[in-house]
Design a protein around this motif. Structure first.
Motif, short mmCIF file in Angstrom:
data_model
loop_
_atom_site.label_atom_id
_atom_site.label_comp_id
_atom_site.label_asym_id
_atom_site.label_seq_id
_atom_site.Cartn_x
_atom_site.Cartn_y
_atom_site.Cartn_z
N THR A 158 0.85 -1.19 0.00
CA THR A 158 0.00 0.00 0.00
C THR A 158 0.89 1.24 0.00
OG1 THR A 158 -0.07 0.19 2.40
CG2 THR A 158 -1.76 -1.21 1.35
N CYS A 159 0.30 2.37 -0.21
CA CYS A 159 1.04 3.63 -0.15
C CYS A 159 1.67 3.82 1.23
CB CYS A 159 0.14 4.80 -0.51
SG CYS A 159 -0.25 4.87 -2.28
N PHE A 160 0.97 3.36 2.27
CA PHE A 160 1.50 3.46 3.64
C PHE A 160 2.84 2.74 3.76
CE2 PHE A 160 1.96 2.03 8.03
CZ PHE A 160 1.70 3.19 8.73
N ASP A 161 2.99 1.62 3.06
CA ASP A 161 4.22 0.83 3.13
C ASP A 161 5.43 1.52 2.53
OD1 ASP A 161 2.86 -1.40 4.31
OD2 ASP A 161 2.18 -2.02 2.31
N VAL A 162 5.21 2.47 1.64
CA VAL A 162 6.33 3.09 0.93
C VAL A 162 6.40 4.62 1.14
CG1 VAL A 162 6.36 1.30 -0.85
CG2 VAL A 162 4.99 3.36 -1.21
N MET A 163 5.65 5.11 2.10
CA MET A 163 5.56 6.56 2.29
C MET A 163 6.73 7.13 3.09
SD MET A 163 2.76 7.12 5.28
CE MET A 163 3.10 6.62 6.96
N VAL A 164 6.88 8.45 2.96
CA VAL A 164 7.71 9.23 3.87
C VAL A 164 6.76 9.64 4.99
CG1 VAL A 164 9.06 11.33 4.16
CG2 VAL A 164 9.17 10.08 1.98
N PRO A 165 7.00 9.15 6.22
CA PRO A 165 6.05 9.45 7.30
C PRO A 165 6.05 10.92 7.71
CG PRO A 165 7.94 8.25 8.15
CD PRO A 165 8.11 8.33 6.66
N VAL A 166 4.97 11.32 8.33
CA VAL A 166 4.78 12.72 8.73
C VAL A 166 5.95 13.24 9.57
CG1 VAL A 166 3.38 12.21 10.77
CG2 VAL A 166 3.08 14.38 9.59
N GLU A 167 6.53 12.40 10.42
CA GLU A 167 7.64 12.87 11.25
C GLU A 167 8.91 13.15 10.45
OE1 GLU A 167 7.22 8.39 11.73
OE2 GLU A 167 5.87 10.08 12.01
N ASN A 168 8.99 12.66 9.22
CA ASN A 168 10.14 12.92 8.37
C ASN A 168 9.85 13.94 7.26
OD1 ASN A 168 11.46 10.99 9.86
ND2 ASN A 168 11.31 9.40 8.32
N ALA A 190 -4.43 10.69 -1.53
CA ALA A 190 -4.91 9.31 -1.41
C ALA A 190 -4.95 8.91 0.06
CB ALA A 190 -4.00 8.36 -2.19
N ALA A 191 -5.67 7.84 0.33
CA ALA A 191 -5.69 7.25 1.67
C ALA A 191 -4.43 6.38 1.83
CB ALA A 191 -6.94 6.40 1.85
N PRO A 192 -3.96 6.22 3.06
CA PRO A 192 -2.77 5.39 3.28
C PRO A 192 -2.92 3.96 2.78
CG PRO A 192 -3.30 6.64 5.25
CD PRO A 192 -4.44 6.85 4.29
N HIS A 193 -4.14 3.41 2.80
CA HIS A 193 -4.35 2.02 2.38
C HIS A 193 -4.52 1.86 0.86
CE1 HIS A 193 -8.42 3.67 3.07
NE2 HIS A 193 -8.74 2.95 2.02
N GLU A 239 -1.70 2.28 -7.56
CA GLU A 239 -2.49 3.50 -7.75
C GLU A 239 -1.63 4.72 -7.43
OE1 GLU A 239 -6.49 3.74 -6.14
OE2 GLU A 239 -6.69 1.56 -6.32
N GLY A 240 -0.81 4.61 -6.38
CA GLY A 240 0.11 5.68 -6.03
C GLY A 240 1.11 5.95 -7.14
N VAL A 241 1.66 4.88 -7.72
CA VAL A 241 2.60 5.02 -8.84
C VAL A 241 1.91 5.72 -10.01
CG1 VAL A 241 3.90 3.73 -10.60
CG2 VAL A 241 4.01 3.03 -8.20
N PHE A 242 0.67 5.33 -10.29
CA PHE A 242 -0.08 5.97 -11.38
C PHE A 242 -0.28 7.46 -11.11
CE2 PHE A 242 -4.04 7.42 -13.33
CZ PHE A 242 -3.72 7.23 -14.67
N MET A 243 -0.63 7.82 -9.87
CA MET A 243 -0.84 9.23 -9.54
C MET A 243 0.45 10.03 -9.67
SD MET A 243 -3.64 9.38 -6.48
CE MET A 243 -3.31 7.87 -5.61
N ILE A 244 1.58 9.45 -9.23
CA ILE A 244 2.87 10.14 -9.39
C ILE A 244 3.14 10.38 -10.87
CG2 ILE A 244 5.37 9.89 -9.14
CD1 ILE A 244 4.77 8.40 -6.48
N TYR A 245 2.90 9.37 -11.69
CA TYR A 245 3.10 9.51 -13.13
C TYR A 245 2.16 10.56 -13.73
CZ TYR A 245 2.86 8.49 -18.07
OH TYR A 245 2.85 8.61 -19.44
N VAL A 273 -3.66 11.15 3.24
CA VAL A 273 -4.54 11.73 4.26
C VAL A 273 -5.46 10.63 4.78
CG1 VAL A 273 -6.36 13.44 4.67
CG2 VAL A 273 -4.45 13.99 3.14
N ASP A 274 -5.57 10.54 6.10
CA ASP A 274 -6.48 9.57 6.71
C ASP A 274 -7.91 9.99 6.36
OD1 ASP A 274 -8.36 8.52 8.70
OD2 ASP A 274 -6.59 7.72 9.69
N PRO A 275 -8.67 9.13 5.68
CA PRO A 275 -10.02 9.52 5.25
C PRO A 275 -10.99 9.73 6.40
CG PRO A 275 -9.59 7.22 4.69
CD PRO A 275 -8.31 7.78 5.25
N GLU A 276 -10.74 9.15 7.54
CA GLU A 276 -11.66 9.30 8.68
C GLU A 276 -11.41 10.58 9.46
OE1 GLU A 276 -11.72 5.75 11.08
OE2 GLU A 276 -11.88 4.48 9.31
#
Length: 162
Positions: free
Chosen positions: A4-14, A117-120, A125-131, A140-143
């Motif tokens: 998921t995007c969460f698995d490959v993200m730069v977290p908020v603290e970074n 996008a949502a983290p999950h 889909e994330g790769v497509f959006m970057i492209y 962004v957390d949808p909740e």
């Protein structure tokens, strides 16, 4: 289950962020020192508000006459039409000083140009959006509406290569 995007993200603290009430001059300093191309705009509770980008900052430094028809098909003049202008370091510093009264929240990038996008979200889909958007994906957390992190081509490559 796939990545998921969460698995490959730069977290908020970074990730460098900025408050919507900060000045554009402050955003300039953050961009300058961190060498970031964008700053997610986040309120005091961590809720995502938008994005302030380095290209927006560059547009604000240019004279208004140079940018009036920039997004118009009628604007086909080359950069050489600005050759009569000069910008010394003191001129540049003066332009930045003028931005101390401009709020970041009044100069956010067009939301239609910012992939969110949502983290999950599946990583493809994330790769497509970057492209498609040629920029980072904001997670962004949808909740809660809270900013979670970003996905970039570099964060994807770092995940694959680690």
């Amino acid at each position: 289950m796939g990545l998921t995007c969460f698995d490959v993200m730069v977290p908020v603290e970074n990730q460098r962020t900025i408050h919507p009430d900060e000045s554009v001059a402050t955003a300039f300093q953050l961009i300058r020192h961190s060498r970031a191309r964008f700053l997610p705009v986040v309120d005091e509770s961590g809720k995502y508000v938008g994005v302030f980008t380095a290209p927006t900052l560059m547009k604000m430094i240019l004279p208004r006459a140079a940018t009036i028809a920039l997004n118009s098909d009628a604007m086909r003049a080359g950069i050489d039409t600005l050759s009569f202008m000069n910008l010394s370091k003191s001129d540049f510093d003066a332009q930045i000083a003028l931005l101390k009264d401009e709020k970041v929240s009044d100069n956010l990038s067009n939301p239609a140009n910012i992939p969110v996008a949502a983290p999950h979200t599946p990583v493809m889909e994330g790769v497509f959006m970057i492209y498609k958007f040629k920029r980072h994906v904001i997670l962004v957390d949808p909740e809660t509406g809270k900013f979670v992190g970003t996905v970039s081509s570099n964060s994807l490559l770092d995940s694959v290569l680690s």
